[in-house]
Design an enzyme around this catalytic site. Structure first.
Site, PDB file in Angstrom:
ATOM      1  N   LYS A  79       0.863  -1.226  -0.049  1.00 42.93           N
ATOM      2  CA  LYS A  79      -0.054   0.077  -0.057  1.00 42.93           C
ATOM      3  C   LYS A  79       0.876   1.195   0.015  1.00 42.93           C
ATOM      4  O   LYS A  79       1.872   1.152   0.798  1.00 42.93           O
ATOM      5  CB  LYS A  79      -1.048   0.081   1.241  1.00 42.93           C
ATOM      6  CG  LYS A  79      -1.969  -1.119   1.502  1.00 42.93           C
ATOM      7  CD  LYS A  79      -2.824  -1.098   2.695  1.00 42.93           C
ATOM      8  CE  LYS A  79      -3.698  -2.280   2.751  1.00 42.93           C
ATOM      9  NZ  LYS A  79      -4.431  -2.277   3.994  1.00 42.93           N
ATOM     10  N   HIS A 114       0.610   5.814   3.568  1.00 45.74           N
ATOM     11  CA  HIS A 114      -0.667   6.543   3.874  1.00 45.74           C
ATOM     12  C   HIS A 114      -0.420   7.964   4.940  1.00 45.74           C
ATOM     13  O   HIS A 114       0.702   7.751   5.644  1.00 45.74           O
ATOM     14  CB  HIS A 114      -1.653   5.770   4.600  1.00 45.74           C
ATOM     15  CG  HIS A 114      -3.040   6.312   4.940  1.00 45.74           C
ATOM     16  ND1 HIS A 114      -3.540   7.304   5.824  1.00 45.74           N
ATOM     17  CD2 HIS A 114      -4.171   5.905   3.985  1.00 45.74           C
ATOM     18  CE1 HIS A 114      -4.652   7.598   5.391  1.00 45.74           C
ATOM     19  NE2 HIS A 114      -5.174   6.708   4.447  1.00 45.74           N
ATOM     20  N   HIS A 172       0.227   7.581   8.574  1.00 46.34           N
ATOM     21  CA  HIS A 172       1.536   7.083   9.111  1.00 46.34           C
ATOM     22  C   HIS A 172       2.459   8.366   9.330  1.00 46.34           C
ATOM     23  O   HIS A 172       3.771   8.131   9.849  1.00 46.34           O
ATOM     24  CB  HIS A 172       2.159   6.067   8.041  1.00 46.34           C
ATOM     25  CG  HIS A 172       1.264   4.823   8.098  1.00 46.34           C
ATOM     26  ND1 HIS A 172       0.644   4.563   7.467  1.00 46.34           N
ATOM     27  CD2 HIS A 172       1.599   3.819   8.931  1.00 46.34           C
ATOM     28  CE1 HIS A 172       0.020   3.180   7.628  1.00 46.34           C
ATOM     29  NE2 HIS A 172       0.600   3.016   8.640  1.00 46.34           N
TER      30      HIS A 172
END
Length: 583
Positions: A143, A146, A149
């Protein structure tokens, strides 16, 4: 070195090896009480000590009349080469210090110690040193990084920097989310919808699209979910075809993350992950079973009873009914493995506050297993960021945030500053943009949620990262034009003005800010210190001119401003901010 002294029944030892300057009552007891009221410098007194606060802390008996107590205590405090006058106010003791001595000792010390200034303070000598393992950032592989984070990443970096500065050996660990049922979902999805061409062209974006699509399909088709479960079982049983695909996803993910970490100026000693401990998790389950701690519920799940009464009113699930491991099982295995591998003195986990219950259970189970070192494990929780948007709308990925910050700073520089003089405006804009994000994040308590506002984040005036960077760059510009003042003699008698004394007294408090940060791992103390120093410097730059002043006065002021620049840069680096020299 001067011998120990006693003031008012309090034993004081020499501070920083500087004659009487730092072990007189005001600079020792005042500071060791940590976090007594700070009163703004004023003409009548330089520092004020609250007697009521001393009583609250238990340093003085509370039965006696407080004013009588204040007067009695003041009589015991001798004037010396540093303390010029001691007077009594209403339940307070006022101290006026000899500013020439303050200026001489502080500027000499900053010049001598440089980037280590304040770190050897007696105030910090009692801090435990050893090996600290910090787990932070920890994105999920396959992924894109994001935006959520960001907080774990910069907070963990700050804690690591602080611990290193204070003399600890630090292991920076990135514990990737690289195992679990979601990879069964992704593996099954990639078999149906994946494209090697798109994976090569834009790896994480393509994996993200596959993951979103397969989850949508699983909502409508139970067969998709069953195939995902089967793929994960293949991973857990070590089937090579499934593992090869998973390894490929992991490698390209780590490569993409490292680009983002480089932009943030963050490094790791180790990239670990749940997958490293999936076999060890089985050993943990066996140990729990052998110790009589593992129970099986009617649903077939494995649990550990955490209730004080042993009545299963509170328990942690550590094994699924199908025999596969869980996140908490792998965290237990990881903790045990790290203790064996690193023999850490403390381990700090940096995750959002929704995981407080999870880590409480992890630490409880470790203690139940007989691992008393679990008491040295600590969770640092943080809140959520709301309203983070780019010009394109809601932010999903961290790189979009970094690009937005850099772009906005660059536009501001081109419109209002002399960016044409910069060798690489993009690098400067990136560093200023990252500083803006970090200072915005660190200004308040970490556990608090906050609303993100680009307008506030990028203000030049006010308590922002831009203001810190601008102050540092102004001080660097002053040094480039006139030097640091180190070449000539220092006459401290020339630094008697309120504005100069204010800067010096703020520099003196640097170790206090570090101590506060060390105690609760909250960066706000250091942020507030640096912002206060920057505001005092801004006043000093307006009222204490270097250009046009007689040479001895110019030299003294340059030494003052260069010391402020050193301390400002030191603190910024601990926060994870790279100071810029031009803007």
């Amino acid at each position: 070195m001067s011998p120990e002294k006693v003031y008012g029944g309090v034993h004081l030892v020499p501070y920083r090896g500087v004659s009487e300057l730092f072990y007189c009552f005001v600079f020792k007891l005042y500071r060791w009480l940590a976090f007594l009221e700070k009163i703004s410098p004023r003409r009548q007194s330089d520092f004020r000590l609250s007697v009521s606060h001393l009583r609250q802390k238990g340093f003085l008996p509370s039965a006696e009349d407080i004013q009588t107590q204040a007067e009695s205590l003041a009589r015991q405090l001798n004037r010396d080469s540093v303390v010029e006058d001691v007077t009594v106010g209403r339940a307070v003791i006022n101290f006026k210090i000899k500013r020439d001595v303050l200026a001489e000792k502080i500027l000499e010390q900053v010049s001598k110690e440089g980037h280590t200034f304040g770190l050897k303070s007696a105030l910090l000598c009692g801090q435990q040193k050893g090996r600290t393992l910090v787990e932070f950032s920890s994105p999920n592989i396959a992924k894109k990084f994001h935006a959520g984070h960001l907080r774990s990443t910069i907070i963990g970096n700050f804690i690591s920097n602080l611990k290193e500065a204070l003399g600890n050996e630090v292991v920076r660990m990135n514990y990737l989310g690289d195992w679990g049922l979601q990879f069964g979902m992704l593996g099954a999805g990639f078999q149906d919808y994946g494209s090697q061409e798109e994976l090569k062209a834009n790896p994480l974006q393509h994996l993200f699209q596959v993951y979103v699509r397969v989850n949508a399909e699983a909502e409508k088709d139970e067969g998709v979910r069953q195939r995902a479960g089967e793929f994960f079982r293949q991973l857990e049983s070590g089937e090579e075809e499934a593992l090869a695909l998973w390894r490929h996803f992991r490698e390209i993910s780590v490569g993409e993350y490292q680009r983002v970490y480089q932009r943030l100026g963050i490094r790791f000693h180790e990239y670990s992950g749940e997958s490293f401990h999936q076999k060890q998790a089985l050993d943990v389950l066996e140990r729990l079973r052998a110790q009589g701690l593992l129970r099986t519920t009617e649903k077939g799940t494995g649990v550990v009873d955490l209730s004080p009464a042993g009545d299963m009113s509170c328990f942690a699930t550590v094994l699924r009914s199908d025999g596969t491991s869980l996140y908490i099982t792998r965290d237990l295995a990881a903790a045990i493995d790290r203790k064996e591998a690193y023999d850490f003195d403390e381990m700090i986990y940096v995750t959002d506050k929704s995981q407080e219950g999870h880590f409480r259970q992890v630490f409880q189970i470790l203690r139940a297993m007989g691992h008393q070192w679990a008491d040295s494990c600590r969770h640092v929780p943080f809140g959520l960021v709301r309203g983070m948007k780019t010009r394109k709308g809601e932010v999903v990925f961290l790189e979009d945030v970094l690009e937005e910050a850099k772009g906005r700073v660059l536009r501001n520089m081109q419109a209002t500053w002399t960016s044409k003089e910069l060798e690489d405006p993009d690098v400067t804009a990136e560093r200023v943009g990252v500083a803006a994000l970090i200072i915005q994040d660190f200004r308040g308590p970490l556990e608090s949620d906050y609303s993100f506002d680009w307008g506030r984040v990028l203000q030049m005036q006010g308590d922002t990262g831009l203001f810190l960077q601008y102050t540092h760059s102004r001080l660097c510009s002053l040094t480039r034009m006139h030097g640091s003042g180190e070449g000539g003699p220092l006459d401290p008698m020339l630094l008697q003005e309120e504005q100069g004394a204010g800067v010096l007294k703020q520099i003196l408090r640097y170790d206090e800010a570090l101590l506060q940060c060390s105690c609760d791992l909250q960066p706000k103390h250091l942020v507030n210190f640096l912002l206060a120093l920057s505001h005092l410097v801004a006043v000093g730059l307006r009222t204490l001119p270097v250009k046009g002043s007689p040479l001895p006065l110019a030299q003294a002021r340059l030494r003052l401003f260069d010391s402020a620049r050193t301390v400002l840069a030191n603190g910024m680096r601990i926060l994870g901010v790279t100071p810029v020299e031009k803007m």
